[in-house]
Design a protein around this motif. Sequence first.
Motif, mmCIF file in Angstrom:
data_model
loop_
_atom_site.group_PDB
_atom_site.id
_atom_site.type_symbol
_atom_site.label_atom_id
_atom_site.label_comp_id
_atom_site.label_asym_id
_atom_site.label_seq_id
_atom_site.Cartn_x
_atom_site.Cartn_y
_atom_site.Cartn_z
ATOM 1 N N PHE A 382 0.815 -1.208 0.000
ATOM 2 C CA PHE A 382 0.000 0.000 0.000
ATOM 3 C C PHE A 382 0.855 1.267 0.000
ATOM 4 O O PHE A 382 0.483 2.279 -0.598
ATOM 5 N N SER A 383 2.006 1.223 0.653
ATOM 6 C CA SER A 383 2.907 2.380 0.590
ATOM 7 C C SER A 383 3.496 2.534 -0.807
ATOM 8 O O SER A 383 3.657 3.645 -1.305
ATOM 9 N N LEU A 384 3.818 1.416 -1.429
ATOM 10 C CA LEU A 384 4.329 1.451 -2.799
ATOM 11 C C LEU A 384 3.305 2.056 -3.748
ATOM 12 O O LEU A 384 3.661 2.804 -4.665
ATOM 13 N N VAL A 385 2.041 1.729 -3.554
ATOM 14 C CA VAL A 385 0.994 2.231 -4.441
ATOM 15 C C VAL A 385 0.977 3.751 -4.455
ATOM 16 O O VAL A 385 0.950 4.384 -5.518
ATOM 17 N N SER A 386 0.990 4.362 -3.268
ATOM 18 C CA SER A 386 0.938 5.822 -3.201
ATOM 19 C C SER A 386 2.153 6.457 -3.864
ATOM 20 O O SER A 386 2.038 7.458 -4.582
ATOM 21 N N ASP A 387 3.314 5.875 -3.646
ATOM 22 C CA ASP A 387 4.536 6.430 -4.232
ATOM 23 C C ASP A 387 4.538 6.282 -5.750
ATOM 24 O O ASP A 387 4.816 7.235 -6.481
ATOM 25 N N VAL A 388 4.230 5.092 -6.230
ATOM 26 C CA VAL A 388 4.259 4.834 -7.673
ATOM 27 C C VAL A 388 3.164 5.606 -8.396
ATOM 28 O O VAL A 388 3.370 6.109 -9.502
ATOM 29 N N ALA A 389 1.990 5.737 -7.765
ATOM 30 C CA ALA A 389 0.889 6.448 -8.409
ATOM 31 C C ALA A 389 1.262 7.887 -8.726
ATOM 32 O O ALA A 389 0.873 8.434 -9.761
ATOM 33 N N VAL A 390 2.045 8.507 -7.837
ATOM 34 C CA VAL A 390 2.452 9.891 -8.058
ATOM 35 C C VAL A 390 3.665 9.968 -8.983
ATOM 36 O O VAL A 390 3.712 10.800 -9.892
ATOM 37 N N SER A 391 4.659 9.110 -8.770
ATOM 38 C CA SER A 391 5.908 9.204 -9.529
ATOM 39 C C SER A 391 5.788 8.705 -10.962
ATOM 40 O O SER A 391 6.645 8.998 -11.791
ATOM 41 N N SER A 392 4.731 7.954 -11.266
ATOM 42 C CA SER A 392 4.580 7.392 -12.607
ATOM 43 C C SER A 392 4.024 8.386 -13.620
ATOM 44 O O SER A 392 4.003 8.096 -14.811
ATOM 45 N N VAL A 393 3.543 9.537 -13.151
ATOM 46 C CA VAL A 393 2.913 10.479 -14.061
ATOM 47 C C VAL A 393 3.570 11.843 -13.942
ATOM 48 O O VAL A 393 4.320 12.122 -13.002
ATOM 49 N N ALA A 394 3.309 12.696 -14.914
ATOM 50 C CA ALA A 394 3.826 14.063 -14.883
ATOM 51 C C ALA A 394 3.191 14.827 -13.727
ATOM 52 O O ALA A 394 2.071 14.522 -13.308
#
Length: 497
Positions: A382-394
Motif C-alpha cells: 500500500f505504501s508502494l501504491v501511493s509512491d508509484v501512483a504519483v511518480s509514474s505520471v507528470a
Amino acid sequence: MAIDSPTAPATSGDSRRAWFGLAVLALPILLVSMDVSVLYLALPTLTHHLHPTAAQSLWILDIYGFLLAGLLITMGNLGDRIGRRLLLLAGAAVFGIGSVIAALSVDPAMLIAARALMGIGGATLLPSSLSLISTMFPDAAQRARAIGIWTAMFAGGTAVGPVIGGVLLQHFWWGSVFLINLPVLAILLVVGPFLLPEHRAERTGSFDVVGVGLSLAGILPTIYAIKHAAVDGPDVTAAVTGIAGLIMLAIFVAHERRTENPLLDLKLLSNKRFGVAIGSSLVGMISLAALSYLSSIYLQTVTGREPFDAALLGMPMAVTVFMFSIGAARITEKLGARRGFITALTASAIGNLMLLGIGVDGGIWAYLAGSAIAGIGYGIAFSLVSDVAVSSVAPERAGAATGISETSFELGDALGLALMGSLAAVVFQRGTAPSGERFAGTLDQVISATSDAPTIAAAKSSFVDGVHVAVGLSGVLLIAMAVVVALVLPANEKQAR
C-alpha cells in the motif's frame, strides 16, 4: 495556478508548522479508513440490537465504502474549484453529523442512511488532505516522508479499526464506535483553519457532472446485484440490476473517453507502473477486507470470544500493517518497485492461504501467523501504491493519479466485503443442518434461532468452509497479481517509467 492563504506554510522555514499540520490531517485519515472496518467486530452486537436482515447487514458495511469510493475523484475536482481546506473542513462536519446519527440509530435503515452520510463526508477528506500535504511540504524529501506517514495512517486504519472497535465494545454500547470520531473531528475543525493552507486551482474546463452521475449509476446497481444474488440466489432482480449496472459503467467509460474534461483520466491506466499500482491496491484491499471481516465473525461467533479478546488477536496484523507501511520506503529502495510489489503480494498471499488452517475447534495459530504475515505484505504494497501512483505520471497529472489510487483502495475494500463476503455467505447457506435443511440468513441468526448443539456445530463448520473458500480465492488473486507484475514490469525498472 494555486491560491494560498496567508496562513499557508509555503516555505521551508515553516516546516515545524507543516508537521503540526500533518498531525492534524493524519488523525482524520485514520478515522476515514478505520470506519470502513470498525463495524467488523461490532456487527454481531449490532445485529442483536437492531435485527437487520442479511441484506441490510451487508448494506450497513458496504454503503460507506461504496459512496467513499464513488465520490473520491468527484470531491477532488470539487476541491480544486472551491478550495481544498474549505472542502476538508466542510466534509469533516458532515462526517461528524453522520457519526452522531449512526450512534443514535434505532433501526437498520437509519444506520444505513447515517453510514451513507459518513461516506459522503469521508470522500472529501482523503483527496483534500493528500493535496494539502503537497502544498505544505515543498521540499521533495520531506514531502515523501509526509506522504509515507499519510499512507501508513490510511492503510493502518483498516487493520486498527477492528481492534479499537473491540476495546470500545468491551466497555460501552455499540454506538460508541461512531462517537469516537467526534473528538478527532473537533480538533480538525478548531485547529485546521490556522495550520492548514488553502489551495485552489484555476480551471477553465467545465465540471464533469454527467461523469459523476454515470459512475454512481454504474457502481451501485452492480454491487447490489452481487449482494442480492448472494443472499437470495440468482434471480431476475439480480440479473436486471447487474446488467443495468454494467451497461452504465460501459457508458461511463465511453463518456470519459470523449469528454474534454473527464472526471477520470483513463489514459493514466496505460502507464504500466501506474496500472500495476492500481491493480495491486485493488486486489490487496479486496483480500484485506475479506480477511478482516470474516475473521472477526469467526473469532466471535465460531470460537465464542468476547469482542475485546477478538480485538487482541487482531493486534499482530494491525501492528505489521502499520509498521511496514512506514518502513516500506527503505525496503523498496533496495528492492525496487517491481520486486517490492512481487514480494509484498506474495507475502499477502501466503498469509491468506495460512488461514486455511483455522477450524471450529482449533487453528488460532494459523490465524495469528497468517494475518501477521499478510500484514507485512499489505503494509509494503500500500505504501508502494501511493509512491508509484504519483511518480509514474507528470506533475500536472498527479492530482488525478492520487484520486484514482485512493478510489482503488476504497473500491477494493468495498468489493472485498461484497464479493468475498457474498461468496462466503453462499458457501455457508449451502451447508445443511442435521435435519437436512439448508441454513438461511447469517451464522449469528442461525445460532440465535436454535439451542440444538448438532445444528449449531454444523452451522459453524459450514461458516468455516465459507471462510476457507474466500481466503483461498484471495490468495490465488494475490499470486496472480504478483505474476502480472513480473510480466508487465521489466527487470530493468527504468524502462517502465
